[in-house]
Design an enzyme around this catalytic site. Structure first.
Site, PDB file in Angstrom:
ATOM      1  N   GLU A  76      -0.224   3.220   0.735  1.00 26.74           N
ATOM      2  CA  GLU A  76      -1.282   3.814   1.559  1.00 26.74           C
ATOM      3  C   GLU A  76      -2.658   3.174   1.362  1.00 26.74           C
ATOM      4  OE1 GLU A  76      -1.415   8.080   1.540  1.00 26.74           O
ATOM      5  OE2 GLU A  76       0.646   8.263   2.261  1.00 26.74           O
ATOM      6  N   GLU A 126       7.656   8.361   2.482  1.00 25.30           N
ATOM      7  CA  GLU A 126       7.163   9.695   2.110  1.00 25.30           C
ATOM      8  C   GLU A 126       7.170  10.594   3.326  1.00 25.30           C
ATOM      9  OE1 GLU A 126       3.382  10.075   0.028  1.00 25.30           O
ATOM     10  OE2 GLU A 126       3.804   8.244  -1.090  1.00 25.30           O
TER      11      GLU A 126
HETATM   12  C1  NOJ Z   1       0.446  10.363  -0.046  1.00 23.88           C
HETATM   13  C2  NOJ Z   1       0.427   9.766  -1.401  1.00 23.88           C
HETATM   14  O1  NOJ Z   1       1.126   8.572  -1.457  1.00 23.88           O
HETATM   15  C3  NOJ Z   1       0.827  10.705  -2.524  1.00 23.88           C
HETATM   16  O2  NOJ Z   1       0.328  10.180  -3.708  1.00 23.88           O
HETATM   17  C4  NOJ Z   1       0.313  12.084  -2.227  1.00 23.88           C
HETATM   18  O3  NOJ Z   1       0.545  12.964  -3.295  1.00 23.88           O
HETATM   19  C5  NOJ Z   1       0.980  12.591  -0.972  1.00 23.88           C
HETATM   20  N1  NOJ Z   1       0.644  11.719   0.136  1.00 23.88           N
HETATM   21  C6  NOJ Z   1       0.585  14.014  -0.582  1.00 23.88           C
HETATM   22  O4  NOJ Z   1      -0.769  14.071  -0.295  1.00 23.88           O
END
Ligand code: NOJ
Length: 443
Positions: free
Chosen positions: A164, A349
């Site tokens: 990200e 994710e």
């Molecule tokens: C994106 C991230 O990669 C992760 O670290 C985070 O905890 C989750 N989204 C939820 O916000």
């Protein structure tokens, strides 16, 4: 051929975590990260919490991995500051040894290891030197990647350079919500360009060592305009460039999207165009993180990017994020059409935070079960449309350190009592496990 659950043979069911969010950064000789510096500033992280203890995964990884019985794959990250406490220079052997043991433990359970090299835990010593705004970060990151891959690269199913980058840059240097908490367009521009170069540098180094299956993990949101007015349509186009195109376009096409370039151009380094070839070197797969959707409205009186968001009546998560599964298909379809084509795509994710409660040792999280089901339906739809989705990783295996929100927001399939470190699988865990097992046995 698809099996009875509607997924193709070889489709991976997995869960994801990241180092700083679960390991316990106080253990094993790790150096401080920028999140430790950030949390020390009043008001930046809920309750000033850090990843110091987190889920104590550093000591409990064997038991945690046992929980993944029946799954196919595990996505995890290595911590730069655990391996190089000052970000560069002397190696903390304990840190490398830990990852070596971790990878063997993943493999011993029949799980594929999917590694992310950077999941937001920049060593504090490098952040003090400007972190992602310092052009030297490109080589610092390359050196760190070489060290990690020299030790565990031989056993990886896939490797992502960064997780990200939008959060690493825009959320952290422009909106100031994440460490280091700046609100500065100059720093933002530099960080975006350096992160992209660091991705390119890591690819070049890993390829030179013959490392296979390299990709990047990007986050996307499904967007729609508040109205069909020219102003709202323009605002949506602009936010789409910031949120969805700022990284995928340079990586696939070697160009910055227009509205972003207009804002960034004055702050980009001289001859930045010369970097775009390394930035757009071919990758083998694309990781898609998808959580939510937004309705964009023009706000001409506010500073760049002159836009805001309208609250919808969609059901919301504990993060106050709208739940919109259809957006996942939209994003996958758009990516296939415009960038990825037939390239393998992983949902790296997807998950939901809920205020889970334990009653008599049981956590009934039907909302999470439903969230998983409705998003997997969109994945199936994508596959039916010929989109090459190869796997789904739920975020996250464990409740963990949710960055600026501390430990309050619970995304896990497994509940963690942060006082006792007791793990309790939620209903959603058993649900996804049975899908994974069923999908595997009937392929
Ligand atoms: C994106 C991230 O990669 C992760 O670290 C985070 O905890 C989750 N989204 C939820 O916000």
């Amino acid at each position: 051929m698809t099996n009875r659950k509607g997924f193709p043979d070889g489709f991976l069911f997995g869960a994801a975590t990241s180092a700083y969010q679960i390991e316990g950064h106080a253990y094993g000789g790790a150096g401080p990260t920028l999140w430790d510096s950030f949390a020390a500033k009043p008001g930046k992280v809920v309750n000033g919490e850090t990843g110091a203890i987190a889920c104590d995964h550093y000591h409990r990884f064997e038991q945690d991995l046992d929980l993944l019985k029946g799954f196919d794959a595990y996505r995890f990250s290595t911590s730069w500051a655990r391996v190089l406490p000052d970000g560069k220079g002397p190696i903390n052997q304990q840190g490398l040894d830990f990852y070596d043991r971790l990878v063997d433990a993943i493999l011993a359970r029949g799980l594929q290891p999917h590694l992310t090299l950077y999941h937001w835990d920049m060593p504090a010593a490098l952040d003090d030197l400007g972190g992602w705004t310092n052009p030297d970060v490109v080589n610092w990151f390359g050196d760190y990647c070489d060290i990690i891959m020299g030790r565990i690269g031989d056993r990886m199913a896939s490797v992502a350079t960064l997780n990200e980058p939008w959060c690493v840059t825009y959320l952290s240097y422009f909106l100031g919500h994440h460490a280091p908490g700046l609100r500065d367009i100059f720093a933002t521009t530099k960080s975006v360009h350096n992160v992209l170069k660091a991705h390119g540098e890591a690819l070049a180094r890993l390829r030179s060592h013959g490392q296979k299956n390299l990709g990047i993990v990007l986050n996307f949101e499904a967007l729609k305009p508040a109205s069909q007015s020219g102003a709202d349509l323009n605002a949506t186009r602009c936010y789409d460039a910031i949120m969805n195109r700022m990284f995928v376009q340079p990586v696939f096409s070697g160009t910055y999207p227009e509205p972003v370039l207009d804002a960034f151009a004055p702050h980009l380094p001289a001859n930045w165009q010369d970097d775009m070839a390394m930035i757009s070197a071919p990758i083998d797969w694309l990781g898609v993180n998808y959580y939510t959707c937004k309705t964009v409205v023009a706000e001409p009186a506010t500073p760049w990017p002159h836009l805001g968001f309208i609250s919808s009546d969609q059901p919301k998560t504990q993060m106050e994020w709208d739940i919109c599964p259809e957006g996942l298909f939209e994003i996958l379809h758009w990516l296939q059409q415009e960038f990825a084509g037939a390239m393998p795509v992983f949902i790296t994710e997807n998950g939901i935070a809920l205020a889970d409660t334990i009653k008599d040792g049981i956590i009934e999280d039907q909302t999470r079960v439903c969230f998983i089901n409705t998003h997997l339906q969109q994945v199936q739809k994508a596959i039916d449309h010929g989109i090459n989705v190869k796997g789904y990783f739920y975020w996250s295996l464990l409740d963990n350190f949710e960055w600026a929100f501390g430990y309050e927001k619970r995304f896990g399939l497994i509940h963690v009592d942060f006082e006792t470190q007791k793990r309790t699988p939620k209903s959603s865990f058993y649900h996804l496990q049975s899908l994974a097992t069923g999908a595997k046995n009937t392929g």
